[in-house]
Every structure is written in C-alpha cells, then in structure tokens.
Design a protein around this motif. Structure first.
Motif: not given
Ligand code: NAD
Length: 243
Positions: A37, A154, A189
C-alpha cells in the motif's frame, strides 16, 4: 474449501477496503501475504492483523521502481510469488467532462491502469524466473462494464483494465498463468463517496456489497477451483451491471 497453503500472494492496496479483505481471506486460507500500500501505516496495520505470515511493503503501484521493489521484498521474504491481486485504485475527480483537469486524469490513469500493467508485467517476469504458472486477479469495476456520466477518468481507466485482463489471459494461458478480474459494484470503503453509495438502493439486490463479498470472488478466481477460468470479468455487484 479453498486452500492456499504453500502459496505466496501479493495484494496491492491492501491497507484498507477490498484489498485488506482479500489479504485476510488468503491469509486465513494459509497463504503467506505481501501487503502492499502507498499508506505505510495502513499496510503495517493489515499485515499485523493477519493470522498467517505477512510482510508490509510501502509502495506506489504507479512507479516502476516501487513495483520492482515490492516483488523483490516478496521473494526475499517468502522465496516465490504465486498469486497477485492487483487491486490498488483511486476514484479521482467527479468534475463534469468540460472541467476535467489533465493532471488529474493522468494521475488516475497512472494508479488505476499503469499500476496494474506494471504489476502484471512484474508478475509474468517472476513466473518466468520461477518457471511456474500462477494466477492474477485485477480489481476492475462496474465502471468497466457500463457507462456513467461521472468519474470519467476512473471509468476510462477501468475500461482499460479489460484489455489487460484479456491480453494477459491470452499471453498467460499457454504458460499456465490465468488472468481474471472482479468488477465490484458499490462497496462502502474509503473510495466510494456517500453520494455514490446512495445508488445501492436501486441495484437488484437493493443494497451495497461488502469488501468480504468481493474478496470471496477474488479468492475463487485465484484458487484452483477456477483452474479453467481465464480472461473472465466477474461482476460482484448485486446484479447492477445487468440492468
Ligand atoms: P480503499 O480506498 O479502501 O482502498 C484502496 C487502497 O489503495 C487504499 O488503502 C490506498 O491507500 C491504496 N492506494 C491508493 N493509491 C495507491 C497507490 N498509488 N499505490 C499503492 N496503493 C495505493 O478503496 P477500495 O474500494 O477497497 O478500492 C480497491 C479497488 O476496488 C480499487 O481498484 C477500486 O477502484 C475498486 N472498486 C471499488 C469499488 C467500491 O465501491 N468501493 C467499486 C468498484 C471497484
């Protein structure tokens, strides 16, 4: 029962949300886990909480040298890497299209698209060195599967991931590497805004998902239970993409 004993897994963006949930599930099923992370404290927290062996690596997935470094750390700690969940991502700006800033666009693409590309390339390089197969799951999104008027950078980045999954699957198939994606819908999240989550009421299952529900799908795709699943994008969205 999914069994990841004798497997080493890298999970990016595992400091919170879906990545943290995957790290927990894989660890509980026996994997050694490399928690990656950009947020050092969050990575340490996840790694400390896992039931099995784990290390935390602070890295920005959009930086080539960081990706090389997390892989080196994984190999140094555990000797090999078999599973990759390329999950780190950011939401980026929600500005209307005419107002979008190019620098913001570039940052979203760097994290959400260049990051998984670098991670995929590093995974394949490591499989070649190890002379083993493996499995990769990329976190795409419902935004990969259908259009929306907001979060355009995005959406563009997440559509791009479909190319990474399909190209990776074609390249990996003959050498024993499977590349798949999960496409989560709305999951509370740090990434999903309250406004966005309100839309959970309109999906067929009338609720948002949980990080654990996405992690279950990731674990399935990484496991031998999915041994003939390759190039697939598995929606985990309560039916949202199909309406
Ligand atoms: P989140 O913000 O809880 O987790 C994302 C994590 O990625 C965080 O811990 C952040 O510090 C880390 N991060 C951000 N930029 C980074 C980088 N450059 N290098 C390393 N780590 C980095 O959000 P989440 O929802 O758990 O997101 C995880 C994945 O799920 C993402 O790819 C997001 O696009 C995808 N996603 C989420 C949702 C939703 O509704 N939450 C829906 C579809 C897809």
């Amino acid at each position: 029962m999914i069994d990841f004993r004798d497997r080493v897994a890298v999970v990016t963006g595992a400091g919170s949300g879906i990545g943290a949930a995957t790290a927990h599930l894989l660890s509980a099923a026996g994997a050694d886990v490399v928690v990656v992370d950009i947020d050092a404290c969050a990575a340490e927290r996840t790694a400390d909480d896992l039931p099995g062996r784990a290390i935390a690596v602070t890295a920005d997935v959009s930086r080539e040298e960081d990706v090389d470094r997390y892989l080196e750390a994984a190999v140094e700690a555990f000797g090999a890497v078999h599973l990759h969940h390329l999950n780190a991502g950011i939401a980026g700006p929600a500005d209307p299209l005419p107002d979008l800033d190019v620098a913001d666009f570039d940052r979203v693409l760097a994290v959400n698209l260049r990051g998984p590309f670098l991670g995929l390339r590093a995974a394949f390089r490591q499989y070649r060195r190890q002379d083993t197969g493996g499995a990769v799951v990329i976190t795409a999104s419902i935004a990969s599967l259908r259009g929306s008027h907001d979060l355009l950078p995005y959406q563009i980045s997440k559509h791009g991931l479909l190319g990474a999954v399909r190209g990776g699957a074609m390249y990996g198939g003959p050498i024993g590497v499977r590349v798949n994606a999960v496409a989560p819908g709305l999951v509370p999240t740090g990434l999903a805004s309250d406004d966005l989550l309100q839309r959970g009421r309109t999906v067929p299952q009338r609720r948002t998902g949980t990080p654990d529900e996405v992690a279950n799908a990731v674990a399935y795709l990484l496991s031998d239970a999915a041994s003939y699943v390759n190039g697939e994008v598995l929606a985990v969205d309560g039916g949202a993409a199909s309406v």
